[in-house]
Design a protein around this motif. Sequence first.
Motif, PDB file in Angstrom:
ATOM      1  N   LEU A 271       0.800  -1.019   0.091  1.00 19.77           N
ATOM      2  CA  LEU A 271       0.059   0.034  -0.029  1.00 19.77           C
ATOM      3  C   LEU A 271       1.014   1.068  -0.059  1.00 19.77           C
ATOM      4  O   LEU A 271       1.703   1.312   0.784  1.00 19.77           O
ATOM      5  CB  LEU A 271      -0.971   0.009   1.300  1.00 19.77           C
ATOM      6  CG  LEU A 271      -2.022  -1.229   1.206  1.00 19.77           C
ATOM      7  CD1 LEU A 271      -2.689  -1.205   2.515  1.00 19.77           C
ATOM      8  CD2 LEU A 271      -2.933  -0.952   0.224  1.00 19.77           C
ATOM      9  N   CYS A 272       0.757   2.138  -0.839  1.00 14.75           N
ATOM     10  CA  CYS A 272       1.597   3.055  -1.128  1.00 14.75           C
ATOM     11  C   CYS A 272       2.950   2.737  -1.160  1.00 14.75           C
ATOM     12  O   CYS A 272       3.966   3.441  -0.657  1.00 14.75           O
ATOM     13  CB  CYS A 272       1.400   4.179   0.003  1.00 14.75           C
ATOM     14  SG  CYS A 272      -0.386   5.027   0.013  1.00 14.75           S
ATOM     15  N   GLY A 273       3.353   1.875  -1.829  1.00 14.83           N
ATOM     16  CA  GLY A 273       4.676   1.533  -2.045  1.00 14.83           C
ATOM     17  C   GLY A 273       5.409   0.909  -0.771  1.00 14.83           C
ATOM     18  O   GLY A 273       6.366   0.616  -0.762  1.00 14.83           O
ATOM     19  N   THR A 274       4.493   0.530   0.247  1.00 18.18           N
ATOM     20  CA  THR A 274       4.768   0.325   1.448  1.00 18.18           C
ATOM     21  C   THR A 274       4.428  -1.391   1.860  1.00 18.18           C
ATOM     22  O   THR A 274       3.283  -1.290   1.799  1.00 18.18           O
ATOM     23  CB  THR A 274       4.423   0.964   2.843  1.00 18.18           C
ATOM     24  OG1 THR A 274       4.669   2.455   2.313  1.00 18.18           O
ATOM     25  CG2 THR A 274       4.893   0.450   4.098  1.00 18.18           C
ATOM     26  N   PRO A 275       5.332  -2.272   2.245  1.00 19.33           N
ATOM     27  CA  PRO A 275       4.934  -3.397   2.376  1.00 19.33           C
ATOM     28  C   PRO A 275       4.287  -3.589   3.967  1.00 19.33           C
ATOM     29  O   PRO A 275       4.685  -3.011   4.802  1.00 19.33           O
ATOM     30  CB  PRO A 275       6.386  -4.355   2.325  1.00 19.33           C
ATOM     31  CG  PRO A 275       7.244  -3.433   1.719  1.00 19.33           C
ATOM     32  CD  PRO A 275       6.836  -2.229   2.083  1.00 19.33           C
ATOM     33  N   VAL A 276       3.025  -4.359   4.073  1.00 21.24           N
ATOM     34  CA  VAL A 276       2.253  -4.197   5.261  1.00 21.24           C
ATOM     35  C   VAL A 276       2.250  -5.594   5.419  1.00 21.24           C
ATOM     36  O   VAL A 276       1.696  -6.689   4.809  1.00 21.24           O
ATOM     37  CB  VAL A 276       0.958  -3.601   4.947  1.00 21.24           C
ATOM     38  CG1 VAL A 276       0.134  -3.839   6.135  1.00 21.24           C
ATOM     39  CG2 VAL A 276       0.970  -2.129   4.646  1.00 21.24           C
ATOM     40  N   PRO A 277       2.687  -5.934   6.606  1.00 16.60           N
ATOM     41  CA  PRO A 277       2.398  -7.660   7.035  1.00 16.60           C
ATOM     42  C   PRO A 277       1.110  -8.072   7.068  1.00 16.60           C
ATOM     43  O   PRO A 277       0.265  -7.275   7.703  1.00 16.60           O
ATOM     44  CB  PRO A 277       2.975  -7.576   8.586  1.00 16.60           C
ATOM     45  CG  PRO A 277       4.073  -6.453   8.650  1.00 16.60           C
ATOM     46  CD  PRO A 277       3.508  -5.331   7.762  1.00 16.60           C
ATOM     47  N   SER A 278       0.852  -9.121   6.564  1.00 14.44           N
ATOM     48  CA  SER A 278      -0.482  -9.697   6.319  1.00 14.44           C
ATOM     49  C   SER A 278      -0.525 -10.954   5.800  1.00 14.44           C
ATOM     50  O   SER A 278       0.233 -11.242   5.119  1.00 14.44           O
ATOM     51  CB  SER A 278      -1.294  -8.896   5.354  1.00 14.44           C
ATOM     52  OG  SER A 278      -2.555  -9.227   4.832  1.00 14.44           O
ATOM     53  N   SER A 279      -1.492 -12.009   6.148  1.00 17.49           N
ATOM     54  CA  SER A 279      -1.657 -13.343   5.793  1.00 17.49           C
ATOM     55  C   SER A 279      -1.897 -13.177   4.399  1.00 17.49           C
ATOM     56  O   SER A 279      -1.769 -14.575   3.587  1.00 17.49           O
ATOM     57  CB  SER A 279      -2.461 -14.168   6.573  1.00 17.49           C
ATOM     58  OG  SER A 279      -3.670 -13.223   6.683  1.00 17.49           O
ATOM     59  N   ASP A 289      -1.407  -2.350  -5.807  1.00 16.11           N
ATOM     60  CA  ASP A 289      -1.168  -1.221  -4.627  1.00 16.11           C
ATOM     61  C   ASP A 289      -2.433  -0.398  -4.887  1.00 16.11           C
ATOM     62  O   ASP A 289      -2.504   0.659  -5.424  1.00 16.11           O
ATOM     63  CB  ASP A 289       0.048  -0.730  -4.668  1.00 16.11           C
ATOM     64  CG  ASP A 289       0.259   0.325  -3.869  1.00 16.11           C
ATOM     65  OD1 ASP A 289      -0.916   0.904  -3.271  1.00 16.11           O
ATOM     66  OD2 ASP A 289       1.508   0.765  -3.651  1.00 16.11           O
ATOM     67  N   VAL A 290      -3.402  -0.972  -4.298  1.00 15.62           N
ATOM     68  CA  VAL A 290      -4.688  -0.042  -4.489  1.00 15.62           C
ATOM     69  C   VAL A 290      -4.909   1.268  -4.144  1.00 15.62           C
ATOM     70  O   VAL A 290      -5.366   2.161  -4.737  1.00 15.62           O
ATOM     71  CB  VAL A 290      -6.093  -0.919  -3.705  1.00 15.62           C
ATOM     72  CG1 VAL A 290      -5.626  -0.945  -2.343  1.00 15.62           C
ATOM     73  CG2 VAL A 290      -7.240  -0.116  -4.089  1.00 15.62           C
ATOM     74  N   ALA A 291      -4.210   1.855  -3.001  1.00 18.28           N
ATOM     75  CA  ALA A 291      -4.087   3.096  -2.537  1.00 18.28           C
ATOM     76  C   ALA A 291      -3.048   3.805  -3.623  1.00 18.28           C
ATOM     77  O   ALA A 291      -3.526   4.969  -3.814  1.00 18.28           O
ATOM     78  CB  ALA A 291      -3.322   3.057  -1.406  1.00 18.28           C
ATOM     79  N   THR A 292      -2.242   3.406  -4.266  1.00 19.66           N
ATOM     80  CA  THR A 292      -1.327   4.279  -5.117  1.00 19.66           C
ATOM     81  C   THR A 292      -2.246   4.283  -6.455  1.00 19.66           C
ATOM     82  O   THR A 292      -2.137   5.366  -7.131  1.00 19.66           O
ATOM     83  CB  THR A 292       0.019   3.610  -5.665  1.00 19.66           C
ATOM     84  OG1 THR A 292       0.649   3.559  -4.267  1.00 19.66           O
ATOM     85  CG2 THR A 292       0.704   4.279  -6.460  1.00 19.66           C
ATOM     86  N   HIS A 293      -2.849   3.258  -6.973  1.00 18.05           N
ATOM     87  CA  HIS A 293      -3.842   3.446  -8.071  1.00 18.05           C
ATOM     88  C   HIS A 293      -4.658   4.517  -7.771  1.00 18.05           C
ATOM     89  O   HIS A 293      -5.186   5.481  -8.964  1.00 18.05           O
ATOM     90  CB  HIS A 293      -4.534   2.020  -8.321  1.00 18.05           C
ATOM     91  CG  HIS A 293      -3.468   1.047  -8.530  1.00 18.05           C
ATOM     92  ND1 HIS A 293      -3.799  -0.392  -8.732  1.00 18.05           N
ATOM     93  CD2 HIS A 293      -2.217   0.929  -8.920  1.00 18.05           C
ATOM     94  CE1 HIS A 293      -2.864  -1.080  -9.197  1.00 18.05           C
ATOM     95  NE2 HIS A 293      -1.651  -0.225  -9.223  1.00 18.05           N
ATOM     96  N   ALA A 294      -5.443   4.693  -6.730  1.00 12.57           N
ATOM     97  CA  ALA A 294      -6.521   5.535  -6.426  1.00 12.57           C
ATOM     98  C   ALA A 294      -5.747   6.917  -6.773  1.00 12.57           C
ATOM     99  O   ALA A 294      -6.482   8.071  -7.314  1.00 12.57           O
ATOM    100  CB  ALA A 294      -6.815   5.496  -5.130  1.00 12.57           C
ATOM    101  N   ILE A 295      -4.657   7.169  -6.049  1.00 16.77           N
ATOM    102  CA  ILE A 295      -3.907   8.501  -6.135  1.00 16.77           C
ATOM    103  C   ILE A 295      -3.600   8.844  -7.598  1.00 16.77           C
ATOM    104  O   ILE A 295      -3.826  10.203  -8.176  1.00 16.77           O
ATOM    105  CB  ILE A 295      -2.588   8.771  -5.416  1.00 16.77           C
ATOM    106  CG1 ILE A 295      -2.923   8.319  -4.042  1.00 16.77           C
ATOM    107  CG2 ILE A 295      -1.791   9.603  -5.680  1.00 16.77           C
ATOM    108  CD1 ILE A 295      -1.633   8.158  -2.951  1.00 16.77           C
ATOM    109  N   MET A 296      -3.047   7.743  -8.368  1.00 12.71           N
ATOM    110  CA  MET A 296      -2.915   7.715  -9.977  1.00 12.71           C
ATOM    111  C   MET A 296      -4.045   8.319 -10.628  1.00 12.71           C
ATOM    112  O   MET A 296      -4.096   9.392 -11.336  1.00 12.71           O
ATOM    113  CB  MET A 296      -2.365   6.723 -10.274  1.00 12.71           C
ATOM    114  CG  MET A 296      -0.913   6.292  -9.832  1.00 12.71           C
ATOM    115  SD  MET A 296      -0.579   4.439 -10.349  1.00 12.71           S
ATOM    116  CE  MET A 296      -0.659   4.447 -12.146  1.00 12.71           C
ATOM    117  N   ASP A 297      -5.169   7.755 -10.288  1.00 12.18           N
ATOM    118  CA  ASP A 297      -6.412   8.004 -11.099  1.00 12.18           C
ATOM    119  C   ASP A 297      -6.787   9.665 -10.762  1.00 12.18           C
ATOM    120  O   ASP A 297      -7.306  10.282 -11.485  1.00 12.18           O
ATOM    121  CB  ASP A 297      -7.474   7.218 -10.814  1.00 12.18           C
ATOM    122  CG  ASP A 297      -7.979   6.187 -11.876  1.00 12.18           C
ATOM    123  OD1 ASP A 297      -7.725   6.899 -12.934  1.00 12.18           O
ATOM    124  OD2 ASP A 297      -8.869   5.385 -11.682  1.00 12.18           O
TER     125      ASP A 297
END
Length: 407
Positions: A271-279, A289-297
């Motif tokens: 998310l925003c180029g940041t790795p987030v620990p998740s299963s 990267d859904v967050a960065t995609h929203a910013i691009m749009d």
Amino acid sequence: MKEESSGKIKSFWAVIPAGGKGTRMGAAVPKQLLNYKGRTVLESTVLPFLNNENISGTVVVIPAEGSDEPYREMDRALRAATGRGAALVRGGTHRGASVLWGLLKVMELAAGQGLAPEEVGVLVHDGARPEVTQEIINRNIDALKVYNAVCTVTPSVDSMRFSESPPALRSDSGWLIMESKVLDRSRVYNVQTPQSFRLSVVLDAYRKAEKDGYTGTDDASVVQHAGSPVVLIQGDPGNIKVTTRKDIPMTVRTGTGFDVHRFAEGRPLILCGTPVPSSVGLLGHSDADVATHAIMDALLGAAGKGDIGEHFPDTDDRYLGADSIQLLLETKKIIGDWDIVNIDLTIIAQEPKLSPYKDEMRERIAEALEIPEEAVNVKATTTEGLGFTGAKEGIAAIAAATIEGRF
């Protein structure tokens, strides 16, 4: 001595030279085609003359070379807006030659109405002065009913100095020092356009200037060189000439973006180029990267450049597994010279908890867009167990972007 007109002027025309390249603007297109308050500079300049009932016709002098389609497109837009259009004519290699071609076109069109040059008044107005008012136009017309040559001016508001020689003196600090004299600013005027003339007078003046090899600084100086006195009339400080980008008002635009990706096993969560620990991570053609995609749009929307699906389609193998921060860098190039003012991002996820990673996300986005961290805001929220995000099926993101520039 003021030279009064002889004989009644029966028709008034506008000549708008717009054949320059505007090299001081540093733009990819001539400055007259740049955006100015929702229209091109030239369209904004021509419009007041078309809307003036005292102006019989308008001639726009376009560049000597290159496509005339942008100017024809302008004329179509003006005809749709006002019911009147402008005659387009190719100009010469310099402003004086372009003005002459415009004057000759007026003579031709007026002759078609049975008018001689002595019966025609012409207002010559720079194609890069988009703030001319009806008051200025009518003031020129009224003065031209009495005098053969009229120049629009404004009184100088600054203290004025005059040097009789080029700069010659320098101090030890390197600053330029001139031997100069103070001028009485009450006798100094800043020249604007329109500059207006009886057509026969200005045509004769340009023919004499050509014969004498005289170029002059403007149309009034050419007419004065030919021996005709020039009357000064009041202009307006707001009647600016667009010369550099700073002369074009700042435009602020806002865009929004939305994206969603479902969870998938065996994928990293970025998310925003940041790795987030998740299963689980997010499923997508790129790194999802859904967050960065929203910013691009949001950025593309603000700049009127479409959406990420157009620029980075999921059918293109070049973007398979792509780093979305790199795509954000490409997006910044796509939107061009706009300055990014701020980004406001909301990430909608039931899990994982994102608060510990928001500062790093801000850093990554600010670094990629070359803006201060304070200009990036990252929020995270849940939907209280509602919807697909509440059911922990995926993550959504909403972004807003504000950009500004002089275009």
